[in-house]
Design an enzyme around this catalytic site. Sequence first.
Site, mmCIF file in Angstrom:
data_model
loop_
_atom_site.group_PDB
_atom_site.id
_atom_site.type_symbol
_atom_site.label_atom_id
_atom_site.label_comp_id
_atom_site.label_asym_id
_atom_site.label_seq_id
_atom_site.Cartn_x
_atom_site.Cartn_y
_atom_site.Cartn_z
ATOM 1 N N HIS A 130 0.127 -1.286 -13.569
ATOM 2 C CA HIS A 130 1.064 -0.195 -13.326
ATOM 3 C C HIS A 130 2.426 -0.536 -13.897
ATOM 4 O O HIS A 130 2.840 -1.692 -13.900
ATOM 5 C CB HIS A 130 1.181 0.147 -11.832
ATOM 6 N N HIS A 186 6.400 0.299 -13.460
ATOM 7 C CA HIS A 186 7.448 0.862 -12.602
ATOM 8 C C HIS A 186 8.500 1.530 -13.491
ATOM 9 O O HIS A 186 8.976 0.902 -14.452
ATOM 10 C CB HIS A 186 8.173 -0.246 -11.823
HETATM 11 P P1 5GP Z 1 3.596 -4.789 -7.668
HETATM 12 O O1 5GP Z 1 2.097 -4.931 -7.684
HETATM 13 O O2 5GP Z 1 4.119 -4.213 -8.975
HETATM 14 O O3 5GP Z 1 4.289 -6.058 -7.304
HETATM 15 O O4 5GP Z 1 3.980 -3.756 -6.521
HETATM 16 C C1 5GP Z 1 3.145 -2.670 -6.209
HETATM 17 C C2 5GP Z 1 3.982 -1.456 -5.901
HETATM 18 O O5 5GP Z 1 3.095 -0.423 -5.463
HETATM 19 C C3 5GP Z 1 5.017 -1.640 -4.798
HETATM 20 O O6 5GP Z 1 6.288 -1.217 -5.262
HETATM 21 C C4 5GP Z 1 4.499 -0.780 -3.651
HETATM 22 O O7 5GP Z 1 5.539 -0.146 -2.922
HETATM 23 C C5 5GP Z 1 3.624 0.235 -4.357
HETATM 24 N N1 5GP Z 1 2.485 0.671 -3.533
HETATM 25 C C6 5GP Z 1 1.598 -0.149 -2.909
HETATM 26 N N2 5GP Z 1 0.668 0.587 -2.268
HETATM 27 C C7 5GP Z 1 0.989 1.891 -2.485
HETATM 28 C C8 5GP Z 1 0.389 3.106 -2.069
HETATM 29 O O8 5GP Z 1 -0.620 3.150 -1.357
HETATM 30 N N3 5GP Z 1 0.975 4.253 -2.491
HETATM 31 C C9 5GP Z 1 2.089 4.250 -3.284
HETATM 32 N N4 5GP Z 1 2.593 5.438 -3.661
HETATM 33 N N5 5GP Z 1 2.679 3.111 -3.707
HETATM 34 C C10 5GP Z 1 2.134 1.936 -3.293
#
Ligand code: 5GP
Length: 133
Positions: free
Chosen positions: A93, A95
């Site tokens: 993903h 951001h």
């Molecule tokens: P990373 O893997 O890039 O460190 O963080 C994952 C991101 O996904 C975080 O910013 C978190 O808030 C977001 N996130 C995790 N689970 C969910 C979810 O179920 N729904 C949404 N909309 N965002 C999520």
Amino acid sequence: MATIFTKIANGEIPSYKCAENDEFYAFLDINPLVKGHTLCIPRREVDYIFDMEDDEIARFQVFAKKVAQAIKTAFPCVKVGEAVLGLEVPHAHIHLIPMQSEKDMLFSNPKKSFPAEEMQAAADAIYAEFKKL
Ligand code: 5GP
């Protein structure tokens, strides 16, 4: 087993949709750093973004570019910042974060929380701009 982001892209888990096409999906981060913080994902499951084939990652970046353009119109900002971490959710993903300053990109900042109506309005505003592109 499907990742949580696959379930979101398939509509099995609700999300605030910001953009989509056949290959990619964008939705608001549930714990945003700022209002309009959006995640872009490929519908195809892949954990590490740099494992994507060249063609796929190129199309992914073009999708993210359009989403960033939509965010910048919906949420006037200095620039939309892009970051890739992937330490929490094992589904690639990007951001996208509307920045007023570099501090808005600090992932160590406390996460924000907005009422559902505000999240829906933010997503709708981004999606409306995305559809114009
Ligand atoms: P990373 O893997 O890039 O460190 O963080 C994952 C991101 O996904 C975080 O910013 C978190 O808030 C977001 N996130 C995790 N689970 C969910 C979810 O179920 N729904 C949404 N909309 N965002 C999520």
